[in-house]
Scaffold this active site. Structure first.
Site, PDB file in Angstrom:
ATOM      1  N   ASP A   1       2.501 -16.352  -1.829  1.00 27.57           N
ATOM      2  CA  ASP A   1       2.896 -15.134  -2.545  1.00 27.57           C
ATOM      3  C   ASP A   1       2.281 -15.206  -3.945  1.00 27.57           C
ATOM      4  O   ASP A   1       2.633 -16.109  -4.722  1.00 27.57           O
ATOM      5  CB  ASP A   1       4.427 -15.048  -2.618  1.00 27.57           C
ATOM      6  CG  ASP A   1       4.902 -13.720  -3.185  1.00 27.57           C
ATOM      7  OD1 ASP A   1       4.207 -13.154  -4.053  1.00 27.57           O
ATOM      8  OD2 ASP A   1       5.981 -13.271  -2.766  1.00 27.57           O
TER       9      ASP A   1
ATOM     10  N   MET B   1      -6.811  -5.857   5.574  1.00 28.28           N
ATOM     11  CA  MET B   1      -7.983  -5.218   6.199  1.00 28.28           C
ATOM     12  C   MET B   1      -9.292  -5.832   5.677  1.00 28.28           C
ATOM     13  O   MET B   1     -10.159  -6.232   6.461  1.00 28.28           O
ATOM     14  CB  MET B   1      -7.943  -3.713   5.920  1.00 28.28           C
ATOM     15  CG  MET B   1      -9.045  -2.938   6.620  1.00 28.28           C
ATOM     16  SD  MET B   1      -8.776  -1.166   6.561  1.00 28.28           S
ATOM     17  CE  MET B   1      -9.020  -0.814   4.819  1.00 28.28           C
TER      18      MET B   1
ATOM     19  N   ALA C   1      -2.744  -7.334  -2.641  1.00 25.71           N
ATOM     20  CA  ALA C   1      -2.401  -6.166  -3.460  1.00 25.71           C
ATOM     21  C   ALA C   1      -1.268  -5.377  -2.821  1.00 25.71           C
ATOM     22  O   ALA C   1      -1.068  -5.428  -1.606  1.00 25.71           O
ATOM     23  CB  ALA C   1      -3.620  -5.253  -3.618  1.00 25.71           C
ATOM     24  N   TRP C   2      -0.554  -4.676  -3.674  1.00 27.46           N
ATOM     25  CA  TRP C   2       0.318  -3.565  -3.215  1.00 27.46           C
ATOM     26  C   TRP C   2      -0.634  -2.389  -3.071  1.00 27.46           C
ATOM     27  O   TRP C   2      -1.191  -1.901  -4.062  1.00 27.46           O
ATOM     28  CB  TRP C   2       1.382  -3.272  -4.265  1.00 27.46           C
ATOM     29  CG  TRP C   2       2.237  -2.087  -3.948  1.00 27.46           C
ATOM     30  CD1 TRP C   2       1.820  -0.780  -3.809  1.00 27.46           C
ATOM     31  CD2 TRP C   2       3.642  -2.058  -3.720  1.00 27.46           C
ATOM     32  NE1 TRP C   2       2.869   0.039  -3.508  1.00 27.46           N
ATOM     33  CE2 TRP C   2       4.012  -0.722  -3.447  1.00 27.46           C
ATOM     34  CE3 TRP C   2       4.649  -3.029  -3.715  1.00 27.46           C
ATOM     35  CZ2 TRP C   2       5.318  -0.325  -3.186  1.00 27.46           C
ATOM     36  CZ3 TRP C   2       5.956  -2.641  -3.463  1.00 27.46           C
ATOM     37  CH2 TRP C   2       6.288  -1.309  -3.199  1.00 27.46           C
ATOM     38  N   THR C   3      -0.870  -1.949  -1.838  1.00 26.07           N
ATOM     39  CA  THR C   3      -1.889  -0.910  -1.611  1.00 26.07           C
ATOM     40  C   THR C   3      -1.281   0.438  -1.204  1.00 26.07           C
ATOM     41  O   THR C   3      -2.035   1.384  -0.947  1.00 26.07           O
ATOM     42  CB  THR C   3      -2.901  -1.355  -0.530  1.00 26.07           C
ATOM     43  OG1 THR C   3      -2.175  -1.766   0.628  1.00 26.07           O
ATOM     44  CG2 THR C   3      -3.759  -2.498  -1.018  1.00 26.07           C
TER      45      THR C   3
ATOM     46  N   ASP D   1     -11.307   2.216  -7.584  1.00 27.73           N
ATOM     47  CA  ASP D   1     -11.695   3.424  -8.319  1.00 27.73           C
ATOM     48  C   ASP D   1     -10.502   4.081  -9.015  1.00 27.73           C
ATOM     49  O   ASP D   1     -10.681   4.867  -9.938  1.00 27.73           O
ATOM     50  CB  ASP D   1     -12.327   4.435  -7.350  1.00 27.73           C
ATOM     51  CG  ASP D   1     -11.409   4.774  -6.185  1.00 27.73           C
ATOM     52  OD1 ASP D   1     -10.906   3.824  -5.532  1.00 27.73           O
ATOM     53  OD2 ASP D   1     -11.169   5.970  -5.922  1.00 27.73           O
TER      54      ASP D   1
ATOM     55  N   TYR E   1      -0.148   3.235  -9.042  1.00 29.71           N
ATOM     56  CA  TYR E   1      -1.028   2.237  -8.412  1.00 29.71           C
ATOM     57  C   TYR E   1      -2.219   1.945  -9.321  1.00 29.71           C
ATOM     58  O   TYR E   1      -2.560   0.779  -9.565  1.00 29.71           O
ATOM     59  CB  TYR E   1      -1.508   2.782  -7.059  1.00 29.71           C
ATOM     60  CG  TYR E   1      -2.618   1.998  -6.406  1.00 29.71           C
ATOM     61  CD1 TYR E   1      -2.380   0.754  -5.824  1.00 29.71           C
ATOM     62  CD2 TYR E   1      -3.924   2.510  -6.343  1.00 29.71           C
ATOM     63  CE1 TYR E   1      -3.413   0.041  -5.211  1.00 29.71           C
ATOM     64  CE2 TYR E   1      -4.953   1.808  -5.732  1.00 29.71           C
ATOM     65  CZ  TYR E   1      -4.689   0.570  -5.163  1.00 29.71           C
ATOM     66  OH  TYR E   1      -5.707  -0.131  -4.559  1.00 29.71           O
TER      67      TYR E   1
HETATM   68  N1  LIG Z   1      -7.939   0.292   1.211  1.00 26.19           N
HETATM   69  C1  LIG Z   1      -8.666   0.950   0.294  1.00 26.19           C
HETATM   70  O1  LIG Z   1      -9.140   2.074   0.525  1.00 26.19           O
HETATM   71  C2  LIG Z   1      -8.969   0.316  -1.045  1.00 26.19           C
HETATM   72  C3  LIG Z   1      -9.712   1.061  -1.976  1.00 26.19           C
HETATM   73  C4  LIG Z   1     -10.007   0.483  -3.209  1.00 26.19           C
HETATM   74  C5  LIG Z   1      -9.598  -0.812  -3.492  1.00 26.19           C
HETATM   75  N2  LIG Z   1      -8.861  -1.498  -2.577  1.00 26.19           N
HETATM   76  C6  LIG Z   1      -8.448  -2.869  -2.923  1.00 26.19           C
HETATM   77  O2  LIG Z   1      -9.014  -3.751  -1.972  1.00 26.19           O
HETATM   78  C7  LIG Z   1      -8.179  -4.890  -1.808  1.00 26.19           C
HETATM   79  C8  LIG Z   1      -7.919  -5.105  -0.321  1.00 26.19           C
HETATM   80  O3  LIG Z   1      -7.314  -3.942   0.198  1.00 26.19           O
HETATM   81  P1  LIG Z   1      -6.990  -3.760   1.737  1.00 26.19           P
HETATM   82  O4  LIG Z   1      -7.298  -2.354   2.075  1.00 26.19           O
HETATM   83  O5  LIG Z   1      -7.560  -4.861   2.536  1.00 26.19           O
HETATM   84  O6  LIG Z   1      -5.402  -3.910   1.678  1.00 26.19           O
HETATM   85  P2  LIG Z   1      -4.339  -4.382   2.742  1.00 26.19           P
HETATM   86  O7  LIG Z   1      -4.878  -4.305   4.123  1.00 26.19           O
HETATM   87  O8  LIG Z   1      -3.085  -3.648   2.404  1.00 26.19           O
HETATM   88  O9  LIG Z   1      -4.186  -5.929   2.393  1.00 26.19           O
HETATM   89  C9  LIG Z   1      -3.536  -6.345   1.241  1.00 26.19           C
HETATM   90  C10 LIG Z   1      -2.874  -7.655   1.546  1.00 26.19           C
HETATM   91  O10 LIG Z   1      -2.169  -8.058   0.374  1.00 26.19           O
HETATM   92  C11 LIG Z   1      -1.176  -8.907   0.801  1.00 26.19           C
HETATM   93  N3  LIG Z   1      -0.074  -8.979  -0.137  1.00 26.19           N
HETATM   94  C12 LIG Z   1       0.825  -8.032  -0.482  1.00 26.19           C
HETATM   95  N4  LIG Z   1       1.709  -8.538  -1.346  1.00 26.19           N
HETATM   96  C13 LIG Z   1       1.380  -9.830  -1.544  1.00 26.19           C
HETATM   97  C14 LIG Z   1       1.914 -10.877  -2.305  1.00 26.19           C
HETATM   98  N5  LIG Z   1       3.002 -10.701  -3.071  1.00 26.19           N
HETATM   99  N6  LIG Z   1       1.325 -12.089  -2.275  1.00 26.19           N
HETATM  100  C15 LIG Z   1       0.234 -12.302  -1.516  1.00 26.19           C
HETATM  101  N7  LIG Z   1      -0.329 -11.346  -0.747  1.00 26.19           N
HETATM  102  C16 LIG Z   1       0.244 -10.129  -0.768  1.00 26.19           C
HETATM  103  C17 LIG Z   1      -0.678  -8.388   2.134  1.00 26.19           C
HETATM  104  O11 LIG Z   1      -0.412  -9.549   2.866  1.00 26.19           O
HETATM  105  P3  LIG Z   1       0.767  -9.691   3.968  1.00 26.19           P
HETATM  106  O12 LIG Z   1       0.409  -8.721   5.024  1.00 26.19           O
HETATM  107  O13 LIG Z   1       0.636 -11.132   4.374  1.00 26.19           O
HETATM  108  O14 LIG Z   1       2.052  -9.351   3.291  1.00 26.19           O
HETATM  109  C18 LIG Z   1      -1.861  -7.598   2.676  1.00 26.19           C
HETATM  110  O15 LIG Z   1      -2.388  -8.172   3.858  1.00 26.19           O
HETATM  111  C19 LIG Z   1      -6.938  -4.608  -2.652  1.00 26.19           C
HETATM  112  O16 LIG Z   1      -7.100  -5.222  -3.909  1.00 26.19           O
HETATM  113  C20 LIG Z   1      -6.960  -3.109  -2.855  1.00 26.19           C
HETATM  114  O17 LIG Z   1      -6.312  -2.743  -4.060  1.00 26.19           O
HETATM  115  C21 LIG Z   1      -8.539  -0.974  -1.359  1.00 26.19           C
END
Ligand SMILES: NC(=O)c1ccc[n+]([C@@H]2O[C@H](COP(=O)([O-])OP(=O)(O)OC[C@H]3O[C@@H](n4cnc5c(N)ncnc54)[C@H](OP(=O)(O)O)[C@@H]3O)[C@@H](O)[C@H]2O)c1
Length: 276
Positions: free
Chosen positions: A36, A11, A58-60, A100, A123
């Site tokens: 990866d 995202m 990330a593992w989200t 956070d 997490y």
């Molecule tokens: N969403 C929130 O509300 C939130 C809040 C605070 C912080 N964050 C942080 O913001 C960052 C981005 O979050 P997001 O919401 O964009 O998450 P997201 O949509 O779940 O995207 C995370 C991506 O990580 C990739 N991923 C998973 N395992 C992987 C691996 N082993 N190697 C390489 N890539 C891998 C996935 O790629 P594939 O699809 O290609 O597998 C996925 O597209 C993360 O660090 C998250 O912890 C998010």
């Protein structure tokens, strides 16, 4: 400049890639199938001829991490360490995205960047370990903590509320967790601004200004979408038990002048409706 985004199909990563492309930057956005982050060799190979790497991989899945902490750790901590180490080897500037959830969520005033970590969920523990790993391997890396993200290129709370608005007359949404809804486009913009301003390595906070509860967020989504916000009813966290504990208070301080969450939400909804 040439940019690499690990987790570049997620995202946030997708919005960052689009912003960079719009600015004429060279960008390689890789998903887990082509890079990866658990593999140091894969990360090294992807980082050839790259000036800046942003680790958004990330593992989200917050609840699933409770039962799969080791798998989440291998991505959120070991993976982050691999990106940080490869960046040092190749002289690449690094930005790492964190959360956070590294804090205890029990505060009553905003968390500053140097507030001690005290995660309460699996997490959060894996993300806190990732921060330590990045700091240890690559002190020059920017670690940007964000929260409550929503964006066009992933499932998110705004989409869920608008879908439920079409399915139900009323919704109950938790009103005792406080945070800062943050648009992924604004976070992407912040990453570029911090680097352009020569920000120092270490912790930075990247959330929208202002604060609200999930219920307040939902009511504003309804209002801005022309729906009756009174259809959103408050409830408490205890009425919606989840496997992972949620922080009651997730407001971050020290943000680099990001706009108010309400203004950003209006911008996001305007983009969504113009694309319909
Ligand atoms: N969403 C929130 O509300 C939130 C809040 C605070 C912080 N964050 C942080 O913001 C960052 C981005 O979050 P997001 O919401 O964009 O998450 P997201 O949509 O779940 O995207 C995370 C991506 O990580 C990739 N991923 C998973 N395992 C992987 C691996 N082993 N190697 C390489 N890539 C891998 C996935 O790629 P594939 O699809 O290609 O597998 C996925 O597209 C993360 O660090 C998250 O912890 C998010």
């Amino acid at each position: 400049m040439r940019w690499l985004i690990t987790g570049g199909r997620g995202m946030f990563g997708t919005d960052l890639a689009l912003l960079l492309q719009a600015r004429g930057e060279g960008v390689v956005a890789v998903g887990s199938s082509s890079c990866d982050v658990r593999s140091l060799d894969a990360v090294r190979a992807a980082m050839r001829d790259i000036d800046v790497v942003v680790n958004a991989a990330a593992w989200t899945a917050v609840d699933d991490a409770e039962a799969h902490e080791a798998e989440a750790f291998s991505i959120n901590a070991t993976g982050a360490r691999n990106v940080a180490a490869a960046a040092v080897e190749s002289g690449t500037r690094m930005v790492h995205i964190s959360t956070d959830y590294v804090f205890d969520g029990a505060a009553t005033t905003p968390y500053g960047p140097e507030h001690p970590q005290d995660p309460r969920s699996a997490y959060g523990r894996t993300k806190a370990a990732g921060e330590w790993a990045v700091r240890a391997a690559n002190p020059d890396a920017l670690i940007i903590r964000t929260a409550w993200l929503y964006g066009e290129h992933g499932p998110n709370f705004v989409k869920t509320m608008l879908r439920l608005a079409g399915e139900r007359e009323t919704l109950t949404v938790v009103d005792d967790q406080m945070g800062q809804p943050t648009w992924t486009r604004d976070l992407a913009d912040l990453v570029l601004r911090l680097l352009a301003d020569g920000a120092r390595g270490g912790y930075h906070h990247g959330t929208a200004s202002g604060q609200t509860t999930w219920c307040g967020f939902a009511q504003e989504i309804f209002r801005l979408a022309g729906l009756d916000p009174d259809r959103v009813l408050p409830c408490s966290t205890s009425e919606f038990p989840r496997p992972a504990p949620r922080p009651a208070y997730s407001v971050l301080a020290g943000n680099s002048a990001m706009r108010d969450w309400r203004t950003a939400l209006g911008g996001y909804l305007a983009v969504q409706s113009s694309q319909r």
